[in-house]
Write an enzyme that holds these catalytic residues in place. Sequence first.
Site, PDB file in Angstrom:
ATOM      1  N   VAL A   1      -3.219 -36.165  35.020  1.00 38.67           N
ATOM      2  CA  VAL A   1      -4.525 -36.797  34.780  1.00 38.67           C
ATOM      3  C   VAL A   1      -5.071 -37.392  36.072  1.00 38.67           C
ATOM      4  O   VAL A   1      -6.260 -37.281  36.383  1.00 38.67           O
ATOM      5  CB  VAL A   1      -4.408 -37.892  33.701  1.00 38.67           C
ATOM      6  CG1 VAL A   1      -5.747 -38.588  33.481  1.00 38.67           C
ATOM      7  CG2 VAL A   1      -3.891 -37.315  32.383  1.00 38.67           C
TER       8      VAL A   1
ATOM      9  N   ILE B   1      14.825 -51.741  36.411  1.00 38.79           N
ATOM     10  CA  ILE B   1      14.525 -52.337  37.714  1.00 38.79           C
ATOM     11  C   ILE B   1      13.493 -53.435  37.495  1.00 38.79           C
ATOM     12  O   ILE B   1      12.437 -53.194  36.931  1.00 38.79           O
ATOM     13  CB  ILE B   1      13.965 -51.288  38.693  1.00 38.79           C
ATOM     14  CG1 ILE B   1      14.910 -50.082  38.780  1.00 38.79           C
ATOM     15  CG2 ILE B   1      13.730 -51.908  40.068  1.00 38.79           C
ATOM     16  CD1 ILE B   1      16.286 -50.408  39.287  1.00 38.79           C
TER      17      ILE B   1
ATOM     18  N   ARG C   1       3.335 -30.059  35.932  1.00 38.69           N
ATOM     19  CA  ARG C   1       1.961 -29.709  35.560  1.00 38.69           C
ATOM     20  C   ARG C   1       1.007 -30.471  36.466  1.00 38.69           C
ATOM     21  O   ARG C   1       1.420 -31.327  37.246  1.00 38.69           O
ATOM     22  CB  ARG C   1       1.699 -30.105  34.109  1.00 38.69           C
ATOM     23  CG  ARG C   1       2.036 -31.580  33.839  1.00 38.69           C
ATOM     24  CD  ARG C   1       1.631 -32.055  32.474  1.00 38.69           C
ATOM     25  NE  ARG C   1       2.205 -33.356  32.139  1.00 38.69           N
ATOM     26  CZ  ARG C   1       1.775 -34.524  32.555  1.00 38.69           C
ATOM     27  NH1 ARG C   1       0.737 -34.589  33.401  1.00 38.69           N
ATOM     28  NH2 ARG C   1       2.353 -35.647  32.174  1.00 38.69           N
TER      29      ARG C   1
ATOM     30  N   ASN D   1       7.020 -34.262  36.609  1.00 41.66           N
ATOM     31  CA  ASN D   1       6.043 -33.675  35.693  1.00 41.66           C
ATOM     32  C   ASN D   1       5.648 -32.307  36.224  1.00 41.66           C
ATOM     33  O   ASN D   1       5.100 -32.183  37.324  1.00 41.66           O
ATOM     34  CB  ASN D   1       4.810 -34.564  35.556  1.00 41.66           C
ATOM     35  CG  ASN D   1       5.103 -35.793  34.715  1.00 41.66           C
ATOM     36  OD1 ASN D   1       5.714 -35.686  33.654  1.00 41.66           O
ATOM     37  ND2 ASN D   1       4.705 -36.953  35.185  1.00 41.66           N
TER      38      ASN D   1
ATOM     39  N   ARG E   1      -9.126 -44.674  33.651  1.00 41.40           N
ATOM     40  CA  ARG E   1      -9.235 -43.780  32.494  1.00 41.40           C
ATOM     41  C   ARG E   1     -10.098 -44.426  31.422  1.00 41.40           C
ATOM     42  O   ARG E   1      -9.718 -45.456  30.846  1.00 41.40           O
ATOM     43  CB  ARG E   1      -7.850 -43.477  31.921  1.00 41.40           C
ATOM     44  CG  ARG E   1      -6.875 -42.876  32.910  1.00 41.40           C
ATOM     45  CD  ARG E   1      -5.594 -42.459  32.202  1.00 41.40           C
ATOM     46  NE  ARG E   1      -4.581 -42.009  33.146  1.00 41.40           N
ATOM     47  CZ  ARG E   1      -3.490 -41.347  32.810  1.00 41.40           C
ATOM     48  NH1 ARG E   1      -3.263 -41.060  31.536  1.00 41.40           N
ATOM     49  NH2 ARG E   1      -2.606 -40.979  33.720  1.00 41.40           N
TER      50      ARG E   1
END
Length: 454
Positions: free
Chosen positions: A295, A203, A292, A290, A338
């Site tokens: 982050v 895309i 879990r 995902n 981060r």
Amino acid sequence: MLKKLLVANRGEIAVRIIRAAQDLGIATVAVYSAADAGALHVELADEAVNIGPPAAKKSYLNIEAILTAARETGCDSVHPGYGFLAENAAFSDAVTGAGLVFVGPSGDAIRMMGDKVSARSAAAAAGVPVVPGSAGRVEGLEAGREVLAETGFPVMIKAAAGGGGRGIRIANSFAEFEQAFPQAEAEALAAFGDGGLYMEKVIGKARHVEVQILADGSDAIHCYERECSLQRRRQKVWEEAPSRALSDGLREELCASAVALAKAVKYSGAGTVEYLYDDEADRFYFIEMNTRIQVEHPVTEAITGIDLVAEMLRIAGGEKLRIRQGDVSVKGHAIEVRLNAEDPAKEFAPFPGQVAELRVPGGPGVRFDSMLYQGYQVPPFYDSLLAKLIVHAETREAAIVRLIRALNELKISGLKTTKPLFLALAADPAVRAGDVHTRWLEGWLIENAAASAG
């Protein structure tokens, strides 16, 4: 409710989970490698167990060592965090097989959503739009050429069992495709032990938008979306919530689709449904889930006021969802960056070292999730993530201003970090306007190498 939790991870996420558990009155056990004997998560947990040498495969990826530590310390549950064994179906099965609670989805759910092909099928069955591409795994070059008849170029070749940006190649011609396909296959096999591939249409100027969900195996809710379009080598570096690109109507449609998928697969715990959003067509497409905590979960916590890790623990402890969809609302705007132990001036080469001085930013709307303390020796064996700086304000513009203030307050001496990159990005007109896409940062880094190096 859970009584005693083993945290099968390290770094800032282990610290985050330990704090959430202790806030709920749950005793905690840290595991650590020989390289992490002096780590903050070891200090903060109620107990700590050495599970092996520095190499992750002999410690944080050693399922038997982790289960032995859990049994010997009397734990009733295990939280995998993110990375390492967090999306390992065999680990989930092993934990439950040992009579312990796995804080996350079942092994079957991890398998289904961890395999990109079966995840696409599940999404399509739940009525969630998927990127045009192969219906299943692509078995060889000839099968890939047949898929190209539908997708055209450019096309993305992706590892079926992949994640973290590995096992991915983009081809713009038949010649590139014939070279990239075996490369992606080899990388996928080396990284995941599974060389299976599938293909998707690329895309154009896509945004990366993802929906945070919470589910208890039968019911599910969403906690709205995050945008993670600022990426380097397909790794997120700057995340925010909500996305400025979505209309209210499309936001509701997007979030409802994530809830529908979570319910369809009987998901339990916290999870994230990831999409590409096509700005020009005003359409979204499912890419993966995902299974879990992620982050970037703190930006969702900032705008909704929901402690996602605490809710994971409550659900794992047998509680049904306490939060109704109508109780979830968005307040303000949040941004997370981060901070990695990397040198932006040298193509982001890893730069572990000792923290000689640490000054943590504070004040209204500032959160700093880290594993750092003055004198801490950052080991060279693991991911370079040191900390996450999260800011929250009434508007996106005010959040960027607050981010600059907090970055200027932050001081980590003794090692290189990615702080200069974020100061440069926060000053960039395109970032300020939110006019970015998933490939924008790569071009920006080429043009602004000096600025990002500080």
